[in-house]
Motif scaffolding. Structure first.
Motif, short mmCIF file in Angstrom:
data_model
loop_
_atom_site.label_atom_id
_atom_site.label_comp_id
_atom_site.label_asym_id
_atom_site.label_seq_id
_atom_site.Cartn_x
_atom_site.Cartn_y
_atom_site.Cartn_z
N GLY A 1 0.85 -1.32 0.06
CA GLY A 1 0.07 -0.03 -0.05
C GLY A 1 0.74 1.20 -0.03
O GLY A 1 1.84 1.54 0.94
N VAL A 2 0.49 2.12 -1.05
CA VAL A 2 1.50 3.36 -1.05
C VAL A 2 0.83 4.80 -0.97
O VAL A 2 -0.47 4.89 -1.87
N LEU A 3 0.96 5.26 0.00
CA LEU A 3 0.01 6.68 0.37
C LEU A 3 1.15 8.06 -0.13
O LEU A 3 2.07 7.87 -0.03
N VAL A 4 0.05 8.58 -0.90
CA VAL A 4 0.51 9.63 -1.45
C VAL A 4 -0.51 10.86 -0.69
O VAL A 4 -1.50 10.92 -0.80
N HIS A 5 0.43 11.83 0.14
CA HIS A 5 -0.40 12.78 0.67
C HIS A 5 0.10 14.18 0.30
O HIS A 5 1.45 14.37 0.24
N LEU A 6 -0.83 14.74 -0.38
CA LEU A 6 -0.82 16.11 -1.14
C LEU A 6 -0.64 17.30 -0.04
O LEU A 6 -1.78 17.82 0.24
N GLY A 7 0.55 17.54 0.40
CA GLY A 7 0.65 18.83 1.18
C GLY A 7 0.54 18.34 2.69
O GLY A 7 0.13 17.32 2.87
N LEU A 8 1.07 19.26 3.64
CA LEU A 8 0.88 18.96 5.08
C LEU A 8 -0.44 19.76 5.54
O LEU A 8 -0.44 20.76 5.39
N ASP A 9 -1.07 19.09 6.63
CA ASP A 9 -2.23 19.76 7.13
C ASP A 9 -3.32 20.11 6.15
O ASP A 9 -4.04 20.72 6.70
N THR A 10 -3.16 19.37 5.18
CA THR A 10 -4.30 19.80 3.83
C THR A 10 -5.60 19.12 3.99
O THR A 10 -6.46 19.53 3.53
N VAL A 11 -5.76 18.12 5.16
CA VAL A 11 -7.03 17.61 5.54
C VAL A 11 -7.95 18.71 6.10
O VAL A 11 -9.17 18.58 5.61
N ALA A 12 -7.33 19.82 6.43
CA ALA A 12 -8.20 20.78 7.06
C ALA A 12 -8.84 21.65 6.17
O ALA A 12 -10.01 22.44 6.20
N LEU A 13 -8.32 21.51 4.70
CA LEU A 13 -9.07 22.15 3.63
C LEU A 13 -10.33 21.61 2.99
O LEU A 13 -11.06 22.22 2.06
#
Length: 156
Positions: A70-82
């Motif tokens: 499983g490969v996670l790609v996370h676009l930016g830091l703390d972007t879940v808040a957007l």
């Protein structure tokens, strides 16, 4: 154990995971891998491996390979808040994707305008052994990658 080549999901400067300014990623809490610091423009984020879209959120996605990597790609830091602002997804959870296929359009300037770091950590989920990740030379050199270039190899 088989090895999995993981591609850069976005263009930009390759960055060792330890240099990501977020302890969740830099300390390998989520898993190990590398990161890409993208250009400040609207870019396409692609699948770093072929497989099934296991999880799809506007700001992050997980692709599960046929070998159950499983490969996670996370676009930016703390972007879940957007709440998805600055991201447009192009696939659905459960879809099969090929490596290099566009998953999300990432509006980097919108993220930067919110004062957030746009860096893109790419990690193998639940990988607890950093020695199982071999960064490509570009990561060690801080080289500029194109989307789809090699980022690291998992397994081995």
């Amino acid at each position: 154990m088989s090895t999995t080549s993981v591609l850069a999901p976005v263009a930009g400067r390759a960055v060792p995971l330890a240099d990501v300014p977020d302890p969740v990623f830099s300390a390998g809490m989520v898993g190990y891998g590398a990161a890409v610091d993208p250009p400040h423009e609207v870019i396409e984020a692609v699948a770093p491996v072929a497989g099934k879209v296991l999880k799809l959120m506007p700001h992050a996605y997980v692709i599960m390979t046929a070998d159950n990597v499983g490969v996670l790609v996370h676009l930016g830091l703390d972007t879940v808040a957007l709440d998805g602002e600055g991201f447009t997804t192009h696939v659905s959870q459960g879809d099969e994707v090929t490596a290099g296929q566009t998953v999300t359009t990432y509006d980097v300037p919108a993220i930067v305008a919110k004062g957030l770091n746009p860096i893109v950590p790419v990690v193998v989920m639940d990988e607890r052994e950093p020695g199982n990740i071999t960064p490509d030379e570009a990561v060690l050199e801080g080289a500029v990658l194109s989307s789809g270039d090699g980022l690291f190899t998992a397994g081995g």
